[in-house]
Scaffold this motif. Structure first.
Motif, PDB file in Angstrom:
ATOM      1  N   GLY A   1       0.882  -1.189   0.162  1.00 31.30           N
ATOM      2  CA  GLY A   1      -0.576  -0.070   0.179  1.00 31.30           C
ATOM      3  C   GLY A   1       0.791   1.162  -0.282  1.00 31.30           C
ATOM      4  N   GLU A   2       1.396   1.253   0.273  1.00 28.94           N
ATOM      5  CA  GLU A   2       3.263   2.265   0.454  1.00 28.94           C
ATOM      6  C   GLU A   2       2.711   3.530   1.090  1.00 28.94           C
ATOM      7  OE1 GLU A   2       4.038   3.208  -3.539  1.00 28.94           O
ATOM      8  OE2 GLU A   2       5.572   1.579  -3.781  1.00 28.94           O
ATOM      9  N   ALA A   3       1.903   3.157   2.131  1.00 31.75           N
ATOM     10  CA  ALA A   3       1.573   4.133   3.165  1.00 31.75           C
ATOM     11  C   ALA A   3       2.120   3.638   4.636  1.00 31.75           C
ATOM     12  CB  ALA A   3       0.751   4.666   3.253  1.00 31.75           C
TER      13      ALA A   3
ATOM     14  N   ASN B   1       2.637  -4.942   3.690  1.00 35.80           N
ATOM     15  CA  ASN B   1       3.344  -5.460   2.808  1.00 35.80           C
ATOM     16  C   ASN B   1       3.522  -6.324   2.555  1.00 35.80           C
ATOM     17  OD1 ASN B   1       4.369  -2.193   2.075  1.00 35.80           O
ATOM     18  ND2 ASN B   1       6.205  -2.825   4.030  1.00 35.80           N
ATOM     19  N   ASN B   2       2.436  -7.021   1.725  1.00 35.22           N
ATOM     20  CA  ASN B   2       3.134  -8.775   1.833  1.00 35.22           C
ATOM     21  C   ASN B   2       3.629  -9.531   0.786  1.00 35.22           C
ATOM     22  OD1 ASN B   2       0.092  -8.494   3.880  1.00 35.22           O
ATOM     23  ND2 ASN B   2      -0.728  -7.508   1.934  1.00 35.22           N
TER      24      ASN B   2
ATOM     25  N   THR C   1       4.349 -10.795   6.133  1.00 39.49           N
ATOM     26  CA  THR C   1       3.731  -9.532   6.307  1.00 39.49           C
ATOM     27  C   THR C   1       4.131  -8.437   7.067  1.00 39.49           C
ATOM     28  OG1 THR C   1       1.495 -10.070   6.219  1.00 39.49           O
ATOM     29  CG2 THR C   1       1.805  -8.355   7.097  1.00 39.49           C
ATOM     30  N   THR C   2       4.753  -7.225   6.286  1.00 39.93           N
ATOM     31  CA  THR C   2       5.254  -6.172   7.746  1.00 39.93           C
ATOM     32  C   THR C   2       4.729  -5.092   8.084  1.00 39.93           C
ATOM     33  OG1 THR C   2       6.159  -5.271   5.570  1.00 39.93           O
ATOM     34  CG2 THR C   2       7.574  -7.387   7.180  1.00 39.93           C
ATOM     35  N   MET C   3       4.890  -4.804   8.914  1.00 40.28           N
ATOM     36  CA  MET C   3       3.516  -3.351   8.333  1.00 40.28           C
ATOM     37  C   MET C   3       4.447  -2.680   9.575  1.00 40.28           C
ATOM     38  SD  MET C   3       1.489  -0.988  10.652  1.00 40.28           S
ATOM     39  CE  MET C   3       1.418  -2.508  11.867  1.00 40.28           C
ATOM     40  N   PHE C   4       4.557  -1.383   9.840  1.00 37.80           N
ATOM     41  CA  PHE C   4       5.254  -0.186   9.943  1.00 37.80           C
ATOM     42  C   PHE C   4       4.489   1.719  10.547  1.00 37.80           C
ATOM     43  CE2 PHE C   4       7.847   3.809  11.168  1.00 37.80           C
ATOM     44  CZ  PHE C   4       8.580   3.518  12.235  1.00 37.80           C
TER      45      PHE C   4
ATOM     46  N   ASP D   1       6.966  -6.784  12.395  1.00 39.29           N
ATOM     47  CA  ASP D   1       7.772  -7.761  11.498  1.00 39.29           C
ATOM     48  C   ASP D   1       8.057  -8.964  11.837  1.00 39.29           C
ATOM     49  OD1 ASP D   1       9.887  -7.467   9.696  1.00 39.29           O
ATOM     50  OD2 ASP D   1      11.265  -7.604  11.002  1.00 39.29           O
ATOM     51  N   GLU D   2       7.450  -9.846   9.973  1.00 35.96           N
ATOM     52  CA  GLU D   2       8.012 -11.115  10.192  1.00 35.96           C
ATOM     53  C   GLU D   2       9.385 -11.555   8.852  1.00 35.96           C
ATOM     54  OE1 GLU D   2       4.389 -12.781   8.558  1.00 35.96           O
ATOM     55  OE2 GLU D   2       3.072 -12.325  10.318  1.00 35.96           O
TER      56      GLU D   2
END
Length: 279
Positions: free
Chosen positions: A190-192, A197-198, A216-219, A227-228
């Motif tokens: 989604g770049e936001a 991020n999948n 999946t990662t997400m910040f 973070d995976e």
């Protein structure tokens, strides 16, 4: 997928919606003039005008290519996919020709390993369960031989809309997995901030695609992070015949930098040369 755990943490940002009506210039394909586009659908009609009712000039099949010449802002929605038409140049019957093709029939990317070509694209879009819900994209990954015949294909559903503004794929090699020629990784982002991020992984054994564990990662700046990491046998910390997923969740304090809560989980998947099984 872990979106049910992350959904409450997402920001209210609203990037451009790929594959939705009214966003002709913004889509996952993002071709430029002169780019080579590959047919993803089983059949794609080249038409005289940018319309589903336009006269059919030629019929191209999976693996055939065309050259992007000019974007036409006429939009068509089919199988839930909204995309524009492109004027293209192509070869048929030994002659150079021109016509229009609907972008929704093209692959999102193409990658080659030895004599096998891997392509992926959107087969259809599934609407959200309610008005404000994001759609789901049904994505297919295909392995083609030199004659463009499909050797094998796999299908997966990914979160669409603001969750999939960009996409790419990569061939990673075997990474130490026995009887694997290469691993194909698909990526949707989604770049936001606050949008996951999948990553989706498939082992290519020479005649079939085998789904592997995803990550999946997400910040969310100053709030949380998820973070995976996947460790394959050939990588530092990897183990023979295993894929290890290490998941780390962190919560940040009021200063947005200090970690006030941290949880780590480790999952192990066994690979026997044909499939993965969670240990």
């Amino acid at each position: 997928m872990k979106h049910h755990l992350l959904s409450l943490l997402l920001l209210a940002a609203t990037p451009v919606m790929a594959q939705l009506r009214g966003n002709v210039e913004y889509n996952l394909w993002a071709p430029q003039k002169g780019d080579t586009l590959m047919i993803f659908a089983e059949k794609a009609y080249i038409r005289q005008t940018p319309s589903a009712k336009g006269t059919i000039l030629d019929s191209l099949t999976t693996g055939n290519t065309v050259i992007a010449a000019k974007l036409n802002e006429t939009e068509l929605t089919m199988k839930g996919i909204s995309a524009p038409w492109w004027q293209v140049k192509y070869k048929a019957g030994g002659k150079q020709k021109e016509g229009y093709v609907w972008l929704g029939l093209m692959s999102l990317g193409k990658y080659t390993k030895d004599t096998v070509q891997f392509i992926y694209g959107i087969d259809k879009v599934i609407p959200g369960a309610f008005k404000e819900a994001e759609p789901r994209y049904v994505v297919q990954l295909k392995a083609l031989n030199t004659k463009h015949n499909v050797i094998d294909k796999k299908e997966l559903a990914v979160d669409g809309g603001q969750y999939a503004i960009s996409s790419e794929a990569k061939l990673l090699g075997h990474l130490g997995l026995d009887k694997v020629n290469t691993i194909v990784r698909l990526y949707f982002s989604g770049e936001a901030c606050g949008i996951p991020n999948n990553y989706y992984y498939f082992a290519w054994t020479g005649n079939k695609l085998v789904p592997l564990p995803e990550k999946t990662t997400m910040f969310d700046a100053g709030a949380v992070s998820h973070d995976e990491v996947l460790l394959f046998p050939k990588e530092p910390g990897g183990q023979a015949g295993k894929i290890i997923r290490v998941t780390t969740d962190e919560e940040f304090g009021e200063d947005g930098e200090t970690v006030v809560n941290k949880k780590t989980k480790r999952e192990i998947y066994n690979w026997d040369g044909e499939k993965v099984v969670k240990q």
